[in-house]
Motif scaffolding. Structure first.
Motif, PDB file in Angstrom:
ATOM      1  N   PHE A  80       0.855  -1.186   0.000  1.00 53.45           N
ATOM      2  CA  PHE A  80       0.000   0.000   0.000  1.00 53.45           C
ATOM      3  C   PHE A  80       0.888   1.233   0.000  1.00 53.45           C
ATOM      4  O   PHE A  80       2.070   1.176   0.362  1.00 53.45           O
ATOM      5  CB  PHE A  80      -0.960   0.001   1.200  1.00 53.45           C
ATOM      6  CG  PHE A  80      -0.306   0.180   2.545  1.00 53.45           C
ATOM      7  CD1 PHE A  80      -0.252   1.430   3.149  1.00 53.45           C
ATOM      8  CD2 PHE A  80       0.251  -0.903   3.204  1.00 53.45           C
ATOM      9  CE1 PHE A  80       0.354   1.597   4.392  1.00 53.45           C
ATOM     10  CE2 PHE A  80       0.840  -0.746   4.453  1.00 53.45           C
ATOM     11  CZ  PHE A  80       0.899   0.507   5.047  1.00 53.45           C
ATOM     12  N   THR A  81       0.336   2.336  -0.418  1.00 57.47           N
ATOM     13  CA  THR A  81       1.120   3.552  -0.590  1.00 57.47           C
ATOM     14  C   THR A  81       1.232   4.332   0.711  1.00 57.47           C
ATOM     15  O   THR A  81       0.234   4.578   1.396  1.00 57.47           O
ATOM     16  CB  THR A  81       0.490   4.456  -1.664  1.00 57.47           C
ATOM     17  OG1 THR A  81       0.438   3.725  -2.901  1.00 57.47           O
ATOM     18  CG2 THR A  81       1.315   5.719  -1.873  1.00 57.47           C
ATOM     19  N   VAL A  82       2.455   4.715   1.050  1.00 54.07           N
ATOM     20  CA  VAL A  82       2.698   5.596   2.190  1.00 54.07           C
ATOM     21  C   VAL A  82       3.382   6.858   1.680  1.00 54.07           C
ATOM     22  O   VAL A  82       4.139   6.818   0.714  1.00 54.07           O
ATOM     23  CB  VAL A  82       3.570   4.930   3.258  1.00 54.07           C
ATOM     24  CG1 VAL A  82       2.869   3.741   3.876  1.00 54.07           C
ATOM     25  CG2 VAL A  82       4.920   4.497   2.694  1.00 54.07           C
ATOM     26  N   ILE A  83       3.086   7.965   2.325  1.00 54.70           N
ATOM     27  CA  ILE A  83       3.703   9.236   1.970  1.00 54.70           C
ATOM     28  C   ILE A  83       4.615   9.631   3.121  1.00 54.70           C
ATOM     29  O   ILE A  83       4.127   9.990   4.196  1.00 54.70           O
ATOM     30  CB  ILE A  83       2.654  10.327   1.715  1.00 54.70           C
ATOM     31  CG1 ILE A  83       1.670   9.854   0.638  1.00 54.70           C
ATOM     32  CG2 ILE A  83       3.311  11.638   1.317  1.00 54.70           C
ATOM     33  CD1 ILE A  83       0.527  10.810   0.393  1.00 54.70           C
ATOM     34  N   PRO A  84       5.935   9.541   2.942  1.00 60.46           N
ATOM     35  CA  PRO A  84       6.859   9.837   4.038  1.00 60.46           C
ATOM     36  C   PRO A  84       6.591  11.197   4.675  1.00 60.46           C
ATOM     37  O   PRO A  84       6.355  12.195   3.987  1.00 60.46           O
ATOM     38  CB  PRO A  84       8.231   9.798   3.346  1.00 60.46           C
ATOM     39  CG  PRO A  84       8.032   8.897   2.184  1.00 60.46           C
ATOM     40  CD  PRO A  84       6.636   9.168   1.715  1.00 60.46           C
ATOM     41  N   LYS A  85       6.599  11.217   6.011  1.00 59.21           N
ATOM     42  CA  LYS A  85       6.421  12.406   6.843  1.00 59.21           C
ATOM     43  C   LYS A  85       4.989  12.933   6.853  1.00 59.21           C
ATOM     44  O   LYS A  85       4.592  13.614   7.780  1.00 59.21           O
ATOM     45  CB  LYS A  85       7.388  13.521   6.437  1.00 59.21           C
ATOM     46  CG  LYS A  85       8.858  13.150   6.627  1.00 59.21           C
ATOM     47  CD  LYS A  85       9.761  14.329   6.315  1.00 59.21           C
ATOM     48  CE  LYS A  85      11.225  13.950   6.539  1.00 59.21           C
ATOM     49  NZ  LYS A  85      12.147  15.078   6.272  1.00 59.21           N
ATOM     50  N   LEU A  86       4.217  12.630   5.826  1.00 60.49           N
ATOM     51  CA  LEU A  86       2.843  13.127   5.764  1.00 60.49           C
ATOM     52  C   LEU A  86       1.832  11.984   5.746  1.00 60.49           C
ATOM     53  O   LEU A  86       0.626  12.226   5.681  1.00 60.49           O
ATOM     54  CB  LEU A  86       2.645  13.985   4.501  1.00 60.49           C
ATOM     55  CG  LEU A  86       3.507  15.240   4.373  1.00 60.49           C
ATOM     56  CD1 LEU A  86       3.254  15.902   3.017  1.00 60.49           C
ATOM     57  CD2 LEU A  86       3.222  16.215   5.496  1.00 60.49           C
TER      58      LEU A  86
END
Length: 391
Positions: A80-86
């Motif tokens: 699944f997609t993760v957005i680093p820091k956000l």
């Protein structure tokens, strides 16, 4: 009794991260070994979008198989997609979308009776959605940062609390963690304390002098086992080492603060007495615990650290901060000390502990109640009850 369990865990080892969540894996293996239990593990893998997915951190994760047999467990690893820091606020939706088609199809083939979420965030909120869609109960286990951090962060607090309030049952790694959950707004009657386990055959006392010789160590040794992150407090140990001449400090773990800690060790003049061991394979830890005279972990927060129990099982006393289940583990002064999180306090306590010869049998005794068999019995009983099955 037949019990089909779906364990949902973002804390689970893989070939790219063999030490990641080993305690969850061990708990799953214990549960799966019980007669009548059919366990499926879904361990979603967070990967940043392209081109960040090509980064050395994410590339090995992207190469993981979608399904495999891992130590006699069937493990699915949907990405699944993760957005680093956000990514914190977007993780629940992204993970749910990635996991749902798989869960739906598996449930259609052979219906699950209960979902076991092994961490409160993001596993808990995702399990809540999946359970609602399938019409089955779910449980969530609180381990530490999932309550102390994600449960307090404005962007995620509501989802954590809602997952806890709607669960059919909850688990806490310690009595202290249970109190933190209650303070967050969760019902005490739904929370069961579920202690971790330790392999008492592998984590056992060895000849200390021989263990030191194998690692080419000489003199007093202090060991810290934990990720190199600010919360674990390795910087405090490095500063304390300046007042402990002749003592070697071993840091077993990896993390983003390593470079800063290497610089700090040089600044305080102890670089030649600090050993950065990196991510030590879990199977190699018993030898290192046995080479140490004290295992120190001055964390700012914990649930109930596996490193505490593993060290004690090896007959190595511990010096730990007054966090989480520390007082539940240290019920015998021979097993170790609770110490303030300051370099001076650590130096004083470690100096006193290193001057003593511990009764290793008494130290190990503090760990004997933390067995995987007991852990598995309690988990099976808990999940069976909320699934409406008789254990």
């Amino acid at each position: 009794m037949s019990l089909r369990v779906l364990t949902l865990s973002t804390l689970f080892p893989d070939r790219a991260r063999p030490n990641f969540g080993v305690f969850v894996e061990r708990q799953c293996r214990e549960l799966a070994s019980r007669e009548g239990v059919d366990l499926t593990v879904i361990a979603p893998v967070g990967i940043a979008p392209w081109p960040l997915s090509r980064h050395p951190h994410y590339a090995p994760l992207a190469a993981l198989p979608l399904q495999e047999r891992w130590r006699n467990l069937t493990v699915h690893r949907p990405p699944f997609t993760v957005i680093p820091k956000l990514g914190g606020r977007f993780t629940i939706g992204a993970m749910t979308r990635a996991v749902w088609p798989l869960v739906r199809d598996l449930h259609a083939e052979a219906p699950f009776h209960v979902i076991d979420a092994s961490f409160f965030y993001p596993d808990g909120p995702v399990a809540r959605t999946l359970a609602n869609r399938l019409g089955i109960p779910y449980s969530v286990k609180a381990r530490g940062a999932d309550i102390h951090y994600w449960g307090r962060l404005p962007a995620t607090r509501k989802a954590v609390v809602q997952a806890g309030q709607d669960a059919a049952g909850l688990l806490a790694v310690s009595e202290a963690m249970k109190r933190s959950m209650i303070a967050l707004g969760l019902e005490a009657e739904t929370i069961r304390v579920h202690y971790t386990g330790v392999d008492l055959d592998r984590f056992a006392p060895q000849d200390r002098a021989a263990a030191k010789a194998r690692l080419h160590l000489d003199g007093p040794v202090v060991l810290c086992v934990g990720n190199l992150i600010t919360r674990k407090g390795q910087d405090l140990l490095i500063r304390a080492l300046a007042d402990l001449p002749g003592v070697t400090l071993l840091l077993a773990g990896h993390g983003p603060d390593r470079t800063a800690y290497e610089k700090l060790a040089a600044e305080v003049g102890v670089a030649d007495r600090v050993g950065f061991l990196g991510a030590v394979p879990h199977d190699d830890l018993p030898a290192i615990y046995n080479a140490a005279d004290v295992m120190a972990l001055p964390s700012a927060s914990e649930g109930l650290a596996n490193a505490w129990v593993e060290a004690l099982a090896c007959g190595t006393p511990i010096a730990i901060s007054d966090v989480g289940g520390a007082r539940e583990v240290l019920n015998d002064p021979q097993a170790g000390r609770i110490v303030d999180r300051t370099p001076d306090a650590l130096a004083t306590t470690l100096r006193e502990m290193l001057a003593q010869t511990p009764n290793r049998v008494a130290v190990r005794k503090a760990a004997l109640r933390f067995t995987w068999a007991t852990n598995g019995d309690a988990l099976l009983d808990h999940l069976s009850r909320i699934a409406g099955k008789s254990a």
